[in-house]
Design a protein around this motif. Structure first.
Motif, PDB file in Angstrom:
ATOM      1  N   ASP A  33     -34.314  -1.561  66.835  1.00 49.84           N
ATOM      2  CA  ASP A  33     -35.312  -1.158  65.420  1.00 49.84           C
ATOM      3  C   ASP A  33     -35.544   0.127  65.780  1.00 49.84           C
ATOM      4  OD1 ASP A  33     -35.371  -3.368  63.999  1.00 49.84           O
ATOM      5  OD2 ASP A  33     -37.155  -4.249  64.844  1.00 49.84           O
ATOM      6  N   ARG A  34     -36.030   0.634  67.185  1.00 51.83           N
ATOM      7  CA  ARG A  34     -36.285   1.947  67.692  1.00 51.83           C
ATOM      8  C   ARG A  34     -35.012   2.897  67.230  1.00 51.83           C
ATOM      9  NH1 ARG A  34     -38.927  -0.930  71.715  1.00 51.83           N
ATOM     10  NH2 ARG A  34     -37.159  -0.443  73.248  1.00 51.83           N
ATOM     11  N   LYS A  35     -33.908   2.344  67.664  1.00 49.83           N
ATOM     12  CA  LYS A  35     -32.825   3.232  67.549  1.00 49.83           C
ATOM     13  C   LYS A  35     -32.143   3.410  66.138  1.00 49.83           C
ATOM     14  CE  LYS A  35     -29.437   5.269  70.203  1.00 49.83           C
ATOM     15  NZ  LYS A  35     -29.645   6.624  70.734  1.00 49.83           N
ATOM     16  N   ASP A  84     -20.768 -29.878  74.476  1.00 50.80           N
ATOM     17  CA  ASP A  84     -21.309 -30.451  75.580  1.00 50.80           C
ATOM     18  C   ASP A  84     -21.924 -28.860  76.445  1.00 50.80           C
ATOM     19  OD1 ASP A  84     -20.459 -33.236  76.249  1.00 50.80           O
ATOM     20  OD2 ASP A  84     -18.793 -32.426  75.168  1.00 50.80           O
ATOM     21  N   ARG A  85     -21.145 -27.860  76.316  1.00 50.82           N
ATOM     22  CA  ARG A  85     -21.447 -26.621  76.965  1.00 50.82           C
ATOM     23  C   ARG A  85     -21.189 -25.426  76.030  1.00 50.82           C
ATOM     24  NH1 ARG A  85     -22.878 -25.573  82.142  1.00 50.82           N
ATOM     25  NH2 ARG A  85     -22.320 -27.549  82.930  1.00 50.82           N
ATOM     26  N   GLN A  86     -22.221 -24.525  76.194  1.00 49.86           N
ATOM     27  CA  GLN A  86     -22.248 -23.121  75.442  1.00 49.86           C
ATOM     28  C   GLN A  86     -21.868 -22.217  76.708  1.00 49.86           C
ATOM     29  OE1 GLN A  86     -25.096 -21.917  72.799  1.00 49.86           O
ATOM     30  NE2 GLN A  86     -24.214 -23.194  71.258  1.00 49.86           N
ATOM     31  N   LEU A  87     -20.943 -21.075  76.568  1.00 49.73           N
ATOM     32  CA  LEU A  87     -20.753 -20.232  77.062  1.00 49.73           C
ATOM     33  C   LEU A  87     -21.848 -18.891  76.428  1.00 49.73           C
ATOM     34  CD1 LEU A  87     -19.532 -18.952  79.563  1.00 49.73           C
ATOM     35  CD2 LEU A  87     -17.766 -17.815  78.411  1.00 49.73           C
ATOM     36  N   LEU A  88     -22.737 -18.394  76.870  1.00 48.90           N
ATOM     37  CA  LEU A  88     -23.543 -17.400  75.974  1.00 48.90           C
ATOM     38  C   LEU A  88     -23.115 -16.138  76.366  1.00 48.90           C
ATOM     39  CD1 LEU A  88     -26.822 -19.365  76.966  1.00 48.90           C
ATOM     40  CD2 LEU A  88     -25.739 -19.399  74.777  1.00 48.90           C
ATOM     41  N   LEU A  89     -23.084 -15.461  75.188  1.00 53.37           N
ATOM     42  CA  LEU A  89     -22.687 -13.962  75.413  1.00 53.37           C
ATOM     43  C   LEU A  89     -23.604 -12.853  74.538  1.00 53.37           C
ATOM     44  CD1 LEU A  89     -19.874 -15.369  75.343  1.00 53.37           C
ATOM     45  CD2 LEU A  89     -18.790 -13.572  74.398  1.00 53.37           C
ATOM     46  N   LEU A  90     -24.293 -12.010  75.211  1.00 49.91           N
ATOM     47  CA  LEU A  90     -25.195 -11.220  74.199  1.00 49.91           C
ATOM     48  C   LEU A  90     -24.567 -10.586  72.945  1.00 49.91           C
ATOM     49  CD1 LEU A  90     -28.075 -10.215  74.531  1.00 49.91           C
ATOM     50  CD2 LEU A  90     -27.313  -8.078  75.753  1.00 49.91           C
ATOM     51  N   THR A  91     -25.283 -10.954  72.155  1.00 46.34           N
ATOM     52  CA  THR A  91     -24.699 -10.744  70.712  1.00 46.34           C
ATOM     53  C   THR A  91     -24.549  -9.004  70.593  1.00 46.34           C
ATOM     54  OG1 THR A  91     -24.878 -11.398  68.478  1.00 46.34           O
ATOM     55  CG2 THR A  91     -26.805 -10.494  69.269  1.00 46.34           C
ATOM     56  N   ALA A  92     -23.387  -8.924  69.722  1.00 45.14           N
ATOM     57  CA  ALA A  92     -23.156  -7.539  69.346  1.00 45.14           C
ATOM     58  C   ALA A  92     -24.348  -6.881  68.439  1.00 45.14           C
ATOM     59  CB  ALA A  92     -21.911  -7.407  68.522  1.00 45.14           C
ATOM     60  N   PRO A  93     -24.526  -5.838  68.533  1.00 42.82           N
ATOM     61  CA  PRO A  93     -24.022  -4.680  69.571  1.00 42.82           C
ATOM     62  C   PRO A  93     -24.344  -4.463  70.654  1.00 42.82           C
ATOM     63  CG  PRO A  93     -25.345  -3.339  68.284  1.00 42.82           C
ATOM     64  CD  PRO A  93     -25.685  -4.719  67.829  1.00 42.82           C
ATOM     65  N   GLY A  94     -25.317  -5.545  71.324  1.00 39.70           N
ATOM     66  CA  GLY A  94     -25.533  -5.401  72.698  1.00 39.70           C
ATOM     67  C   GLY A  94     -26.473  -4.289  72.945  1.00 39.70           C
ATOM     68  N   VAL A  95     -26.326  -3.751  74.287  1.00 35.69           N
ATOM     69  CA  VAL A  95     -27.030  -2.763  74.739  1.00 35.69           C
ATOM     70  C   VAL A  95     -26.091  -1.427  74.705  1.00 35.69           C
ATOM     71  CG1 VAL A  95     -28.461  -4.166  76.515  1.00 35.69           C
ATOM     72  CG2 VAL A  95     -26.399  -3.111  77.121  1.00 35.69           C
ATOM     73  N   GLN A  96     -25.093  -1.504  74.155  1.00 32.80           N
ATOM     74  CA  GLN A  96     -24.031  -0.634  74.207  1.00 32.80           C
ATOM     75  C   GLN A  96     -24.600   0.667  73.177  1.00 32.80           C
ATOM     76  OE1 GLN A  96     -20.887  -3.919  75.079  1.00 32.80           O
ATOM     77  NE2 GLN A  96     -19.924  -1.930  74.449  1.00 32.80           N
ATOM     78  N   VAL A  97     -25.267   0.287  72.305  1.00 32.05           N
ATOM     79  CA  VAL A  97     -25.775   1.578  71.357  1.00 32.05           C
ATOM     80  C   VAL A  97     -26.763   2.457  71.786  1.00 32.05           C
ATOM     81  CG1 VAL A  97     -24.806   0.270  69.319  1.00 32.05           C
ATOM     82  CG2 VAL A  97     -27.285  -0.272  69.904  1.00 32.05           C
ATOM     83  N   LEU A  98     -27.563   1.753  72.970  1.00 35.17           N
ATOM     84  CA  LEU A  98     -28.768   2.442  73.416  1.00 35.17           C
ATOM     85  C   LEU A  98     -28.486   3.674  74.279  1.00 35.17           C
ATOM     86  CD1 LEU A  98     -30.443  -0.899  74.271  1.00 35.17           C
ATOM     87  CD2 LEU A  98     -30.577   0.562  72.214  1.00 35.17           C
ATOM     88  N   ASP A  99     -29.311   4.634  74.574  1.00 39.52           N
ATOM     89  CA  ASP A  99     -29.314   5.661  75.501  1.00 39.52           C
ATOM     90  C   ASP A  99     -29.082   5.112  76.880  1.00 39.52           C
ATOM     91  OD1 ASP A  99     -29.848   7.320  73.492  1.00 39.52           O
ATOM     92  OD2 ASP A  99     -31.919   7.482  73.986  1.00 39.52           O
ATOM     93  N   THR A 100     -28.430   5.780  77.835  1.00 36.25           N
ATOM     94  CA  THR A 100     -27.934   5.315  79.139  1.00 36.25           C
ATOM     95  C   THR A 100     -29.023   4.533  79.852  1.00 36.25           C
ATOM     96  OG1 THR A 100     -26.357   6.916  79.248  1.00 36.25           O
ATOM     97  CG2 THR A 100     -26.687   5.610  81.038  1.00 36.25           C
ATOM     98  N   ALA A 130     -24.241  -9.080  80.539  1.00 36.87           N
ATOM     99  CA  ALA A 130     -24.257  -7.812  79.777  1.00 36.87           C
ATOM    100  C   ALA A 130     -24.330  -6.801  80.545  1.00 36.87           C
ATOM    101  CB  ALA A 130     -25.510  -7.974  78.779  1.00 36.87           C
ATOM    102  N   ILE A 131     -23.358  -5.859  80.023  1.00 37.81           N
ATOM    103  CA  ILE A 131     -23.351  -4.563  81.115  1.00 37.81           C
ATOM    104  C   ILE A 131     -23.291  -3.315  80.260  1.00 37.81           C
ATOM    105  CG2 ILE A 131     -22.025  -5.508  82.733  1.00 37.81           C
ATOM    106  CD1 ILE A 131     -19.415  -4.372  81.762  1.00 37.81           C
ATOM    107  N   ALA A 132     -23.785  -2.329  80.506  1.00 36.74           N
ATOM    108  CA  ALA A 132     -23.955  -0.877  79.779  1.00 36.74           C
ATOM    109  C   ALA A 132     -22.858  -0.017  80.232  1.00 36.74           C
ATOM    110  CB  ALA A 132     -25.276  -0.269  79.909  1.00 36.74           C
ATOM    111  N   PRO A 133     -21.488   0.078  79.417  1.00 43.10           N
ATOM    112  CA  PRO A 133     -20.655   1.000  80.072  1.00 43.10           C
ATOM    113  C   PRO A 133     -20.961   2.515  79.989  1.00 43.10           C
ATOM    114  CG  PRO A 133     -19.842  -0.850  78.608  1.00 43.10           C
ATOM    115  CD  PRO A 133     -21.202  -0.802  78.502  1.00 43.10           C
ATOM    116  N   GLN A 134     -22.068   2.652  79.269  1.00 41.84           N
ATOM    117  CA  GLN A 134     -22.463   4.132  79.429  1.00 41.84           C
ATOM    118  C   GLN A 134     -22.665   4.620  80.614  1.00 41.84           C
ATOM    119  OE1 GLN A 134     -23.908   1.300  77.436  1.00 41.84           O
ATOM    120  NE2 GLN A 134     -25.582   1.982  76.260  1.00 41.84           N
ATOM    121  N   ASP A 135     -22.986   3.796  81.458  1.00 42.00           N
ATOM    122  CA  ASP A 135     -22.810   4.276  82.872  1.00 42.00           C
ATOM    123  C   ASP A 135     -21.752   3.251  83.781  1.00 42.00           C
ATOM    124  OD1 ASP A 135     -23.386   4.638  85.788  1.00 42.00           O
ATOM    125  OD2 ASP A 135     -25.369   5.088  85.460  1.00 42.00           O
ATOM    126  N   PRO A 136     -20.607   3.723  83.896  1.00 43.07           N
ATOM    127  CA  PRO A 136     -19.596   2.829  84.401  1.00 43.07           C
ATOM    128  C   PRO A 136     -19.951   2.215  85.571  1.00 43.07           C
ATOM    129  CG  PRO A 136     -18.655   4.760  83.272  1.00 43.07           C
ATOM    130  CD  PRO A 136     -20.041   5.023  83.430  1.00 43.07           C
TER     131      PRO A 136
END
Length: 354
Positions: A33-35, A84-100, A130-136
């Motif tokens: 929302d802030r972004k 029986d089991r879910q593999l959970l992925l942080l939903t798009a766009p995740g943290v990749q749209v944010l400042d580093t 989840a990872i932030a490729p903004q900072d490899p």
């Protein structure tokens, strides 16, 4: 009347592990929302995140509620569809749209939330960091922490990071970490980058209907043709939606890639050690998320190998019990069906061993 509702527990000869199941936190929604309120916010990001954060329509409201739930409602939905089991992925766009700095910090905090949910429901949930490729470098370190300290099973990258791709060598520390840890990276779709989106968006084709697959398939092709798998031969990458259509293009991709390399048409396209189809069969796994269609699933098993295709539901974006029945009723032998639903996921993501 016979009740054919899928049940959990494995009585049919396999457990159902769903390998592309989305989740989110309120902190993530607040950061979006802030972004979005900033001048010049990326249109692909706004088009994707804005729909789920602001729309009052029934579908986005139901999806948002389910994204935020890592407990009772989610597990009830799994029980209702035999998962029986879910593999959970942080939903798009995740943290990749944010400042580093914010992206790095929020990746860490969301991974802590995910690890806590897995500790509370160890028989039902597994997850990817989840990872932030903004900072490899920070992304590689968070991947290491997620796997070695939190017990996560790899990383999710929601495709491009502010218009940039993991094929660029500055991001390769992420691949180096994944290979060293022997965990996969799941490349998941996101809103299209701003220099790509216009012709898709004006026709309403920018989302899951078409644009997501085009852009994510492009990302994987960039990784292959950049020589990533030559540099990291044991690296494993997973993509969803029946391989984002790439399995259906393998003949033409191999032919035209070889022709383009011979012509030396592009400075960026250098020779690689194998064909695109060979890398797809040796380094890439695909899931059936959003593609509960027997001809496509069987084709992918035929051309990539049954050991390369994994089941996924794409919860909560596609939550349909009939799609589970489609997979249950595939015209394949029992061993292939168990591999699709259970053993491929256990092997690729190391489930049960972390």
């Amino acid at each position: 009347m016979t009740d054919d509702t899928p049940r959990t527990g494995g009585s049919q000869g396999y457990l159902r592990i769903a390998t592309e199941e989305a989740w989110a936190t309120q902190d993530l929604f607040d950061a979006w929302d802030r972004k979005m309120a900033e001048p010049g916010a990326d249109p692909g990001f706004v088009g994707l995140a804005g729909f789920y954060t602001a729309s009052q329509a029934e579908r986005p409201q139901n999806i948002k509620r389910r994204l935020l739930d890592l407990g009772e409602e989610r597990i009830a939905d799994m029980d209702a569809t035999g998962i029986d089991r879910q593999l959970l992925l942080l939903t798009a766009p995740g943290v990749q749209v944010l400042d580093t700095a914010e992206g790095v910090a929020l990746a860490r905090s969301t991974n802590d939330v995910l690890a806590d949910a897995i500790r509370r429901h160890p028989d039902r949930f597994s997850g990817l960091a989840a990872i932030a490729p903004q900072d490899p470098a920070a992304a590689a370190e968070e991947l290491r922490r997620g796997v070695t300290e939190l017990g996560l099973s790899g990383a999710v990258v929601n495709s491009h990071t502010q218009g940039r791709y993991l094929s660029d060598q500055e991001y390769w520390p992420i691949f180096e970490a994944a290979e060293a840890l022997d965990v996969p990276i799941y490349i998941h779709p996101t809103g299209l980058p701003k220099d790509m989106i216009r012709p898709f968006q004006e026709a309403g084709l920018d989302g899951a209907i078409y644009g997501f697959g085009v852009e994510t398939g492009l990302h994987l092709l960039r990784i292959i043709t950049a020589g990533v798998f030559d540099r990291f031969p044991k690296l494993r990458i997973v993509v969803g939606h029946a391989g984002e259509a790439l399995p259906f293009w393998l003949f033409r991709l191999d032919h035209m890639h070889a022709a383009t390399v011979r012509a030396q048409r592009y400075e960026s396209m250098k020779p690689i050690k194998r064909t695109i189809s060979e890398y797809m069969r040796e380094n890439v796994y695909i899931t059936t998320s959003g593609m509960a269609w027997e001809p496509a699933i069987r084709f992918c098993q035929d051309v990539l190998g049954a050991d390369r295709v994994l089941y996924a539901m794409d919860y909560p974006y596609q939550y349909e019990v009939d799609e589970v029945r489609t997979h249950d009723n595939l015209g394949v032998d029992a061993a292939t069906k168990k591999a699709l639903y259970q053993t491929n996921a256990e092997r690729v993501f190391g489930l049960g061993s972390r």
